[in-house]
Enzyme design. Structure first.
Site, PDB file in Angstrom:
ATOM      1  N   GLU A 103       0.841  -1.213   0.000  1.00 40.31           N
ATOM      2  CA  GLU A 103       0.000   0.000   0.000  1.00 40.31           C
ATOM      3  C   GLU A 103       0.879   1.268   0.000  1.00 40.31           C
ATOM      4  OE1 GLU A 103      -1.717   0.827   3.868  1.00 40.31           O
ATOM      5  OE2 GLU A 103      -3.485   1.750   2.983  1.00 40.31           O
ATOM      6  N   LYS A 144      -9.670   1.936  -1.806  1.00 38.23           N
ATOM      7  CA  LYS A 144      -9.800   1.395  -0.436  1.00 38.23           C
ATOM      8  C   LYS A 144     -11.114   1.858   0.201  1.00 38.23           C
ATOM      9  CE  LYS A 144      -7.010   1.349   3.857  1.00 38.23           C
ATOM     10  NZ  LYS A 144      -5.812   1.966   4.478  1.00 38.23           N
ATOM     11  N   CYS A 195      -4.994  -3.050   3.349  1.00 40.49           N
ATOM     12  CA  CYS A 195      -4.572  -2.763   4.737  1.00 40.49           C
ATOM     13  C   CYS A 195      -5.725  -2.837   5.751  1.00 40.49           C
ATOM     14  CB  CYS A 195      -3.834  -1.422   4.776  1.00 40.49           C
ATOM     15  SG  CYS A 195      -2.731  -1.265   6.211  1.00 40.49           S
TER      16      CYS A 195
HETATM   17  O1  LIG Z   1      -5.477  -1.640  11.203  1.00 36.86           O
HETATM   18  C1  LIG Z   1      -4.310  -1.391  11.497  1.00 36.86           C
HETATM   19  O2  LIG Z   1      -3.826  -1.704  12.585  1.00 36.86           O
HETATM   20  C2  LIG Z   1      -3.402  -0.718  10.509  1.00 36.86           C
HETATM   21  C3  LIG Z   1      -4.142  -0.115   9.365  1.00 36.86           C
HETATM   22  C4  LIG Z   1      -3.306   0.800   8.561  1.00 36.86           C
HETATM   23  O3  LIG Z   1      -2.200   1.113   8.929  1.00 36.86           O
HETATM   24  C5  LIG Z   1      -3.796   1.323   7.291  1.00 36.86           C
HETATM   25  O4  LIG Z   1      -4.875   0.950   6.831  1.00 36.86           O
HETATM   26  O5  LIG Z   1      -3.062   2.138   6.667  1.00 36.86           O
END
Ligand SMILES: O=C(O)CCC(=O)C(=O)O
Length: 265
Positions: A40, A111, A146
């Site tokens: 990402e 996303k 993510c």
């Molecule tokens: O859910 C998490 O602990 C990390 C999520 C994250 O860093 C993101 O989506 O950029």
């Protein structure tokens, strides 16, 4: 099927331009793989909130161009991770790009679940609204990014749309590394699907990254897991294992949909 997950180090000392060139040449080195996956927001770093606006690109901007060419040079399906996308008519999006082995665009996924609660990505970027699946010759990919990994209903939606291999680029922080591994295995087991989850290494915006990219099979077994640093994680797997697992242990057929909320007494 051979997949290579490129766990890129995203450190503040490297410019976006030179990282883009470096990553393109790493993609080219993967010729012979079927699928290559990037993390990402690897141009800026997922926590470099102050860079999102400055480095945002149109969908068909510099990263798109360089990655389309890298996919066709290597002759691979390339999930090019995500970019901060500047939609001329709307907000920024955290947008994933997938290219075919001839460098044609094959999918775009914005996303859906934005991270940060009331700051960061959650306020700087718009939310995607569409589930995305893509048919490859030997499997159907379902795309997520993510923080999406925490939302099982998104993955169930992808499975209902035919996904067999769930691809999750991420910029997951070291502080919650245990969640990363656990959630990747949970999504694989509950959906009886492969999970290919590719994170970043390094430290950007003061946030050490978890690394530990992971590939899990439909039975929940970890086929491969990276260490903390920059690494190419290559794994061979048989996509037919999804159908076999779903036939041998047909739990997905026992779903009960539309359960009613408990009545107040
Ligand atoms: O859910 C998490 O602990 C990390 C999520 C994250 O860093 C993101 O989506 O950029």
């Amino acid at each position: 099927m051979r997949a290579s997950l490129l766990q890129i180090a995203v450190d503040a000392g490297e410019s976006v331009e030179s990282r883009r060139r470096r990553v393109a040449s790493l993609v080219r080195e993967q010729a012979g793989a079927d699928l290559v996956v990037l993390p990402e927001l690897w141009t800026t770093g997922a926590f470099a909130y102050e860079d999102f606006g400055r480095e945002a690109e149109p969908l068909e901007g510099p990263t798109y161009e360089v990655m389309a060419k890298a996919a066709s040079d290597a002759g691979v399906w390339l999930h090019a991770g995500s970019i901060p996308e500047r939609d001329p008519d709307g907000p920024l999006y955290n947008t994933s790009l997938l290219f075919s082995p001839s460098g044609e665009p094959a999918a775009v996924y914005r996303k859906i679940h934005r991270f940060g609660f009331d700051k960061g990505e959650a306020v700087l970027m718009g939310a995607g609204t569409e589930l995305v699946t893509v048919r490859l010759p030997s499997t159907t990919l379902g795309l997520a990014t993510c923080y999406d990994l925490r939302f099982p209903e998104l993955f169930r939606g992808l499975v209902d749309a035919g996904a067999e291999t769930l691809v999750v680029p991420a910029g997951w922080p070291e502080r919650r590394r245990a969640h990363w591994t656990l959630l990747a295995q949970a999504r694989a087991v509950e959906n009886q699907a492969f999970v290919l989850a590719c994170g970043t290494a390094g430290t950007h915006a003061g946030v050490p990254q978890a690394g530990h990219s992971i590939v899990v099979d439909p039975w929940g077994e970890v086929l491969a897991q990276a260490g903390p640093g920059e690494e190419v994680l290559t794994v061979e797997f048989d996509p037919a294992k999804v159908t076999a697992t779903r036939e041998q242990f047909p739990a997905l057929k026992d779903r009960v949909l539309g359960l009613e909320a408990p009545r107040r007494r």
